[in-house]
Design an enzyme around this catalytic site. Structure first.
Site, PDB file in Angstrom:
ATOM      1  N   CYS A  70      46.082  31.110  63.372  1.00 53.38           N
ATOM      2  CA  CYS A  70      46.159  29.702  63.777  1.00 53.38           C
ATOM      3  C   CYS A  70      45.387  28.819  62.806  1.00 53.38           C
ATOM      4  CB  CYS A  70      45.606  29.526  65.187  1.00 53.38           C
ATOM      5  SG  CYS A  70      46.412  30.528  66.445  1.00 53.38           S
ATOM      6  N   HIS A  72      45.367  25.020  61.044  1.00 54.99           N
ATOM      7  CA  HIS A  72      44.548  24.131  61.866  1.00 54.99           C
ATOM      8  C   HIS A  72      43.067  24.479  61.842  1.00 54.99           C
ATOM      9  CE1 HIS A  72      48.114  22.163  63.374  1.00 54.99           C
ATOM     10  NE2 HIS A  72      48.634  23.332  63.708  1.00 54.99           N
ATOM     11  N   ARG A  91      54.582  25.632  72.586  1.00 56.58           N
ATOM     12  CA  ARG A  91      53.982  25.391  71.267  1.00 56.58           C
ATOM     13  C   ARG A  91      53.390  26.685  70.711  1.00 56.58           C
ATOM     14  NH1 ARG A  91      54.925  22.629  67.121  1.00 56.58           N
ATOM     15  NH2 ARG A  91      55.125  24.803  66.492  1.00 56.58           N
ATOM     16  N   CYS A 139      54.584  28.610  67.236  1.00 60.28           N
ATOM     17  CA  CYS A 139      53.629  28.917  66.157  1.00 60.28           C
ATOM     18  C   CYS A 139      53.637  30.406  65.841  1.00 60.28           C
ATOM     19  CB  CYS A 139      52.223  28.472  66.564  1.00 60.28           C
ATOM     20  SG  CYS A 139      51.951  26.686  66.486  1.00 60.28           S
TER      21      CYS A 139
END
Length: 275
Positions: A183, A187, A232, A236
């Site tokens: 992730c 981010h 979401r 991802c």
């Protein structure tokens, strides 16, 4: 009839705004100008009718249809105002930490008589589709919007929640899959990164994680429908080539606990707007 007219007006306005942005993007624009146009588009949508609110209207009926007025979201049966702001949290009746979507799934089994497989199918009814009005998305939207204006307040003093937070943090930075992604690839970090015209938020920059999660579910213009938090996550993980995501899993709750707790103090503003 009123809902159908409202939907038509909302989607028509979305189509007009989308046309103007896409028309401009057909020209050769600098990255800065493209970002400006996208931000202006989002501002115009936020100041007008957010089409995502249509799902909340539908959610009022769905909420009663599936007996979720009997569900305790942490504040007592049927009380949803401010519930999202305090999630994820530990639920003694389920003996586990749950985020909002996981709690909805649990209550659908308990109060609507669904099996786990039926819940999973219900959750994923609009995944991979566009312009799909799903009852699950409507439920999540309706219950989430009941916390608008309140600030995220995940209780990390609860040892159960704290453990889930730590697990979520490890998952967030774990590199797995054939591409060795995590992730944090998109981010994290203090340096600004973006994909095309979209500036990527970072968990390492103060306030950004909170602003990212506090607007979910958010309305996606390109699909003309909302995207829930678990959807979401699924998208991802698909893009990172991770194992297939399971909605309402402990992995999902761990990620939610880490992200929402990192966003403690952020005001909830659902639905957001995204491309």
């Amino acid at each position: 009839m009123k809902k159908k007219v409202f939907l038509s007006l909302g989607l028509a306005g979305t189509a007009l705004l989308t046309y103007n942005v896409v028309k401009a993007q057909d020209q050769e624009l600098s990255p800065e100008e493209e970002i400006r146009l996208v931000q202006e588009f989002n501002r115009m949508m936020a100041e007008g009718i957010n089409p995502g609110e249509i799902w909340a209207e539908m959610g009022k009926d769905v909420y009663k249809k599936y007996n979720l007025d009997k569900c305790d979201f942490g504040l007592g049966p049927g009380k949803i105002e401010g519930a999202l702001a305090q999630m994820p949290r530990y639920f003694a009746d389920a003996k586990r930490v749950m985020d909002l979507e996981t709690r909805i799934g649990w209550c659908l089994q308990k109060h609507a008589g669904m099996t786990p497989e039926q819940v999973k199918k219900f959750v994923m009814q609009c995944w991979g589709k566009s312009q799909c009005m799903g009852e699950y998305d409507a439920l999540v939207m309706y219950i989430s919007m009941a916390s608008n204006g309140q600030k995220i307040n995940v209780n990390l003093k609860d040892p159960n929640v704290k453990r889930m937070y730590e697990a979520g943090k490890k998952i967030y930075y774990a590199r797995i899959g054939p591409w060795d992604f995590n992730c944090a690839t998109c981010h994290a970090g203090n340096k600004e990164a973006r994909i095309r015209a979209t500036v990527l938020w970072s968990a390492d920059r103060p306030g950004e994680a909170g602003r990212a999660v506090s607007i979910f579910p958010k309305y996606l213009v390109r699909w003309a429908q909302p995207m829930t938090m678990h959807y979401r996550y699924a998208e991802c993980m698909r893009q990172m080539r991770w194992p297939t995501f399971e909605p309402h899993s402990d992995l999902a709750v761990a990620l939610s606990t880490y992200l929402y707790a990192t966003g403690n103090g952020t005001e909830i503003k659902v639905p957001g707007i995204g491309r």
